[in-house]
Design a protein around this motif. Sequence first.
Motif, short mmCIF file in Angstrom:
data_model
loop_
_atom_site.label_atom_id
_atom_site.label_comp_id
_atom_site.label_asym_id
_atom_site.label_seq_id
_atom_site.Cartn_x
_atom_site.Cartn_y
_atom_site.Cartn_z
N SER A 134 -38.85 -25.03 -17.02
CA SER A 134 -38.69 -23.92 -16.09
C SER A 134 -37.28 -23.35 -16.22
N ASP A 135 -37.10 -22.16 -15.67
CA ASP A 135 -35.77 -21.55 -15.68
C ASP A 135 -34.76 -22.40 -14.91
N VAL A 136 -35.21 -23.02 -13.82
CA VAL A 136 -34.34 -23.88 -13.01
C VAL A 136 -33.93 -25.10 -13.82
N GLN A 137 -34.89 -25.74 -14.48
CA GLN A 137 -34.57 -26.91 -15.30
C GLN A 137 -33.58 -26.54 -16.41
N LYS A 138 -33.84 -25.44 -17.07
CA LYS A 138 -32.96 -24.99 -18.15
C LYS A 138 -31.55 -24.74 -17.63
N LYS A 139 -31.45 -23.99 -16.55
CA LYS A 139 -30.15 -23.63 -15.99
C LYS A 139 -29.32 -24.86 -15.64
N TYR A 140 -29.92 -25.79 -14.91
CA TYR A 140 -29.15 -26.93 -14.44
C TYR A 140 -28.97 -28.00 -15.51
N LYS A 143 -25.98 -26.77 -17.41
CA LYS A 143 -24.76 -27.02 -16.61
C LYS A 143 -24.38 -28.50 -16.67
N PHE A 144 -25.38 -29.35 -16.49
CA PHE A 144 -25.16 -30.80 -16.49
C PHE A 144 -24.64 -31.26 -17.84
N MET A 145 -25.29 -30.85 -18.91
CA MET A 145 -24.87 -31.28 -20.24
C MET A 145 -23.52 -30.68 -20.62
N GLY A 146 -23.29 -29.43 -20.25
CA GLY A 146 -22.00 -28.81 -20.55
C GLY A 146 -20.86 -29.53 -19.86
N ALA A 147 -21.03 -29.78 -18.56
CA ALA A 147 -19.98 -30.46 -17.80
C ALA A 147 -19.78 -31.89 -18.30
N LEU A 180 -33.29 -34.91 -21.36
CA LEU A 180 -34.42 -34.05 -21.75
C LEU A 180 -35.74 -34.75 -21.50
N LYS A 181 -35.81 -36.05 -21.81
CA LYS A 181 -37.04 -36.82 -21.55
C LYS A 181 -37.34 -36.86 -20.06
N ALA A 182 -36.30 -37.03 -19.25
CA ALA A 182 -36.48 -37.03 -17.80
C ALA A 182 -37.04 -35.69 -17.32
N LEU A 183 -36.53 -34.60 -17.87
CA LEU A 183 -37.05 -33.27 -17.51
C LEU A 183 -38.50 -33.11 -17.96
N GLN A 184 -38.80 -33.59 -19.16
CA GLN A 184 -40.18 -33.50 -19.66
C GLN A 184 -41.12 -34.30 -18.77
#
Length: 192
Positions: A134-140, A143-147, A180-184
Amino acid sequence: MAATDHSQQIKQDSQDYLITALLQLLKNQHLNEITVTKVVKKAGVSRMAFYRNFQTLEDILVAYFKPKIDQEFDIIINKTPQDKKMDALGNFFTDMAEPMKSAEIGNYEFIIQKIFDDNIKHFYDTVMNWDNFSDVQKKYWIKFMGAGTYAIWKEWLLTDQQESLHDIHTLIADFQIATLKALQNQTINKDI
């Protein structure tokens, strides 16, 4: 040389002088201790020349760091094979060791982090397949991985790179894969 070419050269020279002056002042002072007056005096330009080119001292640092960081990310995104992207990102951080230490000491590291954040978002938008998220998953996630990536690299650089670059790559890749696995799994469990 036409008048417009001449005025463009003067503008570029003023920018270069201001950048050089601020970077020299930052060798001995924190950013919050430096004034526009100090920078223009050291650069040998007028306050008017400063305000024709920049609004703040931070703008000078953005003008210096952004093209360098953007160029490195462009190479990583567009000219580096997929299986070498993390290595290239690691090399970028290694090259940034001294500027990062200076930025931390000079109290302007937040400028580098903002430029990095913008580039890491573009990096993940480009290299990841987001079809199943989802757009929400992608956005956060970005952010999480970048930070997280930034914090790991910063810690590694500022603690004199005690771990091997390979270990740092592996750590970041493991975090990336696990999250990514957690999001999947979250997406799959939603569908059930």
